[in-house]
Design an enzyme around this catalytic site. Structure first.
Site, PDB file in Angstrom:
ATOM      1  N   ARG A  47       0.836  -1.210   0.000  1.00 18.60           N
ATOM      2  CA  ARG A  47       0.000   0.000   0.000  1.00 18.60           C
ATOM      3  C   ARG A  47       0.867   1.255   0.000  1.00 18.60           C
ATOM      4  O   ARG A  47       2.046   1.225   0.349  1.00 18.60           O
ATOM      5  CB  ARG A  47      -0.913   0.050   1.225  1.00 18.60           C
ATOM      6  CG  ARG A  47      -0.183   0.109   2.580  1.00 18.60           C
ATOM      7  CD  ARG A  47      -0.071   1.473   3.181  1.00 18.60           C
ATOM      8  NE  ARG A  47       0.769   1.518   4.353  1.00 18.60           N
ATOM      9  CZ  ARG A  47       2.059   1.783   4.338  1.00 18.60           C
ATOM     10  NH1 ARG A  47       2.673   2.025   3.203  1.00 18.60           N
ATOM     11  NH2 ARG A  47       2.777   1.802   5.444  1.00 18.60           N
ATOM     12  N   HIS A  54       1.250   7.849  11.190  1.00 16.38           N
ATOM     13  CA  HIS A  54       1.414   7.643  12.638  1.00 16.38           C
ATOM     14  C   HIS A  54       0.161   8.077  13.401  1.00 16.38           C
ATOM     15  O   HIS A  54       0.241   8.548  14.531  1.00 16.38           O
ATOM     16  CB  HIS A  54       2.676   8.356  13.155  1.00 16.38           C
ATOM     17  CG  HIS A  54       3.936   7.683  12.676  1.00 16.38           C
ATOM     18  ND1 HIS A  54       4.474   6.578  13.293  1.00 16.38           N
ATOM     19  CD2 HIS A  54       4.725   7.932  11.606  1.00 16.38           C
ATOM     20  CE1 HIS A  54       5.562   6.193  12.637  1.00 16.38           C
ATOM     21  NE2 HIS A  54       5.734   6.995  11.593  1.00 16.38           N
ATOM     22  N   GLY A 146      11.298  -3.313   2.895  1.00 13.75           N
ATOM     23  CA  GLY A 146      11.804  -2.185   3.682  1.00 13.75           C
ATOM     24  C   GLY A 146      11.634  -0.846   2.979  1.00 13.75           C
ATOM     25  O   GLY A 146      12.306   0.118   3.327  1.00 13.75           O
ATOM     26  N   SER A 150       4.712  -1.489   2.809  1.00 18.54           N
ATOM     27  CA  SER A 150       4.029  -2.592   3.501  1.00 18.54           C
ATOM     28  C   SER A 150       4.306  -3.972   2.920  1.00 18.54           C
ATOM     29  O   SER A 150       3.383  -4.768   2.735  1.00 18.54           O
ATOM     30  CB  SER A 150       2.519  -2.375   3.500  1.00 18.54           C
ATOM     31  OG  SER A 150       2.186  -1.547   4.515  1.00 18.54           O
ATOM     32  N   ASP A 196      -1.928  -1.054   7.649  1.00 17.67           N
ATOM     33  CA  ASP A 196      -1.332  -1.802   6.543  1.00 17.67           C
ATOM     34  C   ASP A 196      -2.075  -3.105   6.265  1.00 17.67           C
ATOM     35  O   ASP A 196      -2.350  -3.452   5.109  1.00 17.67           O
ATOM     36  CB  ASP A 196       0.144  -2.099   6.851  1.00 17.67           C
ATOM     37  CG  ASP A 196       0.935  -0.834   7.136  1.00 17.67           C
ATOM     38  OD1 ASP A 196       0.422   0.264   6.853  1.00 17.67           O
ATOM     39  OD2 ASP A 196       2.059  -0.946   7.653  1.00 17.67           O
ATOM     40  N   TYR A 246      10.094   3.231  16.272  1.00 17.84           N
ATOM     41  CA  TYR A 246       8.637   3.110  16.119  1.00 17.84           C
ATOM     42  C   TYR A 246       7.959   2.868  17.472  1.00 17.84           C
ATOM     43  O   TYR A 246       7.052   3.622  17.864  1.00 17.84           O
ATOM     44  CB  TYR A 246       8.304   2.016  15.097  1.00 17.84           C
ATOM     45  CG  TYR A 246       6.845   1.937  14.738  1.00 17.84           C
ATOM     46  CD1 TYR A 246       6.328   2.629  13.658  1.00 17.84           C
ATOM     47  CD2 TYR A 246       5.963   1.177  15.507  1.00 17.84           C
ATOM     48  CE1 TYR A 246       4.977   2.564  13.346  1.00 17.84           C
ATOM     49  CE2 TYR A 246       4.619   1.112  15.208  1.00 17.84           C
ATOM     50  CZ  TYR A 246       4.126   1.793  14.117  1.00 17.84           C
ATOM     51  OH  TYR A 246       2.782   1.733  13.813  1.00 17.84           O
TER      52      TYR A 246
HETATM   53  C1  GLA Z   1       3.945   1.492   9.672  1.00 16.58           C
HETATM   54  C2  GLA Z   1       2.910   0.745  10.543  1.00 16.58           C
HETATM   55  C3  GLA Z   1       1.517   1.360  10.393  1.00 16.58           C
HETATM   56  C4  GLA Z   1       1.545   2.870  10.603  1.00 16.58           C
HETATM   57  C5  GLA Z   1       2.662   3.506   9.761  1.00 16.58           C
HETATM   58  C6  GLA Z   1       2.823   4.977  10.048  1.00 16.58           C
HETATM   59  O1  GLA Z   1       3.643   1.285   8.327  1.00 16.58           O
HETATM   60  O2  GLA Z   1       2.854  -0.616  10.188  1.00 16.58           O
HETATM   61  O3  GLA Z   1       0.624   0.741  11.293  1.00 16.58           O
HETATM   62  O4  GLA Z   1       1.678   3.181  11.955  1.00 16.58           O
HETATM   63  O5  GLA Z   1       3.915   2.878   9.972  1.00 16.58           O
HETATM   64  O6  GLA Z   1       1.698   5.680   9.660  1.00 16.58           O
END
Ligand code: GLA
Length: 402
Positions: A47, A54, A146, A150, A196, A246
């Site tokens: 995606r 966040h 990476g 996703s 995601d 994170y």
């Molecule tokens: C990663 C996480 C998501 C989201 C994004 C930031 O992709 O897997 O759940 O928190 O970061 O928006």
């Protein structure tokens, strides 16, 4: 602007690409599993998030779309309880083949190495029906690993979709996404939000999805204007900070919500935050300011998209980037540079980093006629070696006819 014909050609090329990596997976399956054809084929997309970064683990709004980039799994059940999986995904750590026993009463799977296998094992362990029979499978993906698009969620959702073919369950799509999120929390150990997995399961062709991550309600928003393009630029930078950064951001948000006396930052507004400024550390204050403002920006962006007001949408994207850079501190110099370069081009509405941050991709909304110029200028000025995708909103996970 792309003519209808060149749009169709682009679409056909994407499908070719898709079948090319599925074809490779089938060939490897035949080669490694006694010359037989796989009986099951599934896919789950990566995606790109247009805005709302966040915010998901704060109960806020997100606005992602599923991509025509997929993880595919082909395979067949076995007569015993053994599971044997091979990955062909670029960049996956060694070994690329793992074998283990399917979980049973008193026999659970546990996380370990290689890292890629944790996403698969986590989903098998948290599968909502069972017992999962033994199977052989090959994984192939064209979601860059990476890259902030996703690849992890697409692997989890592809695994779940594969298990549904082996051993049907009666979960609804939301329960499916939640099971995949739980797998990510407990096996790779990343305390991610729901965005995601949700979009990989529920993505809708031609639409971005406005997801309310508190109620899990979804509003599909059409994104099919042929005069408009979504350009993803992969910086091909992977910063290794993500592992600890994170969870640290998530903890700071929870701390801020607690001090504001709210369940989540979704329940707070900027007035609440200002009133408690003195009780928060300067850093926590800025983190919360990003989240509260980003949730508001995402609702406004959804309204702008409904009106076809791309200019307003683009302005909100740039504000989002600046806030992620300055208040949330999850951008990096390469992503800032990509955004600055592309904003010089006439016909660009807005651009921002997308995904968790610390490297990965930017997403740019622009007039379709400006896309080639944008790529050229980035190639000319950017210090790294970027990869580009001009992309369309695609469907969520499903089965492949082999
Ligand atoms: C990663 C996480 C998501 C989201 C994004 C930031 O992709 O897997 O759940 O928190 O970061 O928006």
């Amino acid at each position: 602007m792309f003519s209808k014909d060149s749009q169709t050609r682009k679409c056909a090329r994407q499908l070719d690409k898709m079948s090319a990596h599925v074809g490779e997976a089938r060939r490897v399956f035949r080669e490694c599993f006694g010359g037989t054809e796989p009986k099951i084929g599934v896919f789950a997309p990566g995606r790109v998030n247009l805005i709302g970064e966040h915010t998901d683990y704060n109960g806020g709004f997100v606005l992602p779309m599923a991509l025509p980039l997929f993880t595919a799994i082909v395979g067949s059940p076995r007569d015993d309880e053994k599971i044997c999986i091979i990955t062909m995904a670029d960049g996956a750590d060694e070994p690329h083949r793992v074998e283990f026993e399917a979980p049973r009463e008193g026999r659970s799977l546990t996380p370990g190495s290689p890292k890629w296998s944790n996403y698969v094992k986590g989903v098998i362990q948290h599968y909502r029906a069972g017992p999962v029979p033994g199977f052989n499978a090959v994984i192939a993906s064209n979601v860059p690993l990476g890259g902030g698009l996703s690849s992890s969620a697409s692997l989890e959702v592809a695994t779940y979709t594969f298990l549904q073919q082996l051993c049907p369950d009666n979960s609804d799509p939301i329960e499916k996404a939640l099971a995949c999120q739980k797998a990510e929390h407990t096996f790779p150990g990343v305390p991610c939000g729901i965005m995601d997995q949700f979009i990989s399961v529920l993505g809708k062709e031609g639409h971005a999805l406005l997801i309310d991550c508190r109620s899990l309600e979804v509003m599909p928003l059409p994104l099919m204007d042929p005069g408009l393009a979504v350009l993803i630029t992969n910086s091909n930078v992977r910063h290794e900070l993500t592992g600890s950064e994170y969870p640290a951001r998530r903890r700071q948000c929870e701390e801020a919500a607690k001090i504001l006396g709210k369940d989540t930052l979704r329940d707070a507004n900027l007035g609440d935050l200002e009133a408690k400024k003195g009780s928060l550390s300067e850093e926590c204050y800025r983190r919360a300011r990003h989240v509260i403002a980003e949730i508001e920006r995402t609702s406004k962006a959804a309204e702008a998209l409904k009106r076809g007001d791309y200019r307003e949408f683009g302005t909100l994207m740039v504000e989002s980037h600046n806030s992620l850079r300055d208040d949330y501190e999850v951008s990096c110099p390469e992503l800032d540079e990509l955004v600055a370069i592309v904003l010089e081009i006439p016909g660009v509405y807005g651009s921002r980093m997308t995904g968790g941050g610390f490297g990965g991709c930017t997403v740019t909304l622009l007039e379709a006629s400006a896309a080639e110029r944008a790529k050229e200028l980035i190639q000319e000025k950017f210090r790294g070696s970027p990869t580009f995708y001009i992309t369309k909103p695609s469907a969520g996970a499903g089965t492949l006819s082999l």
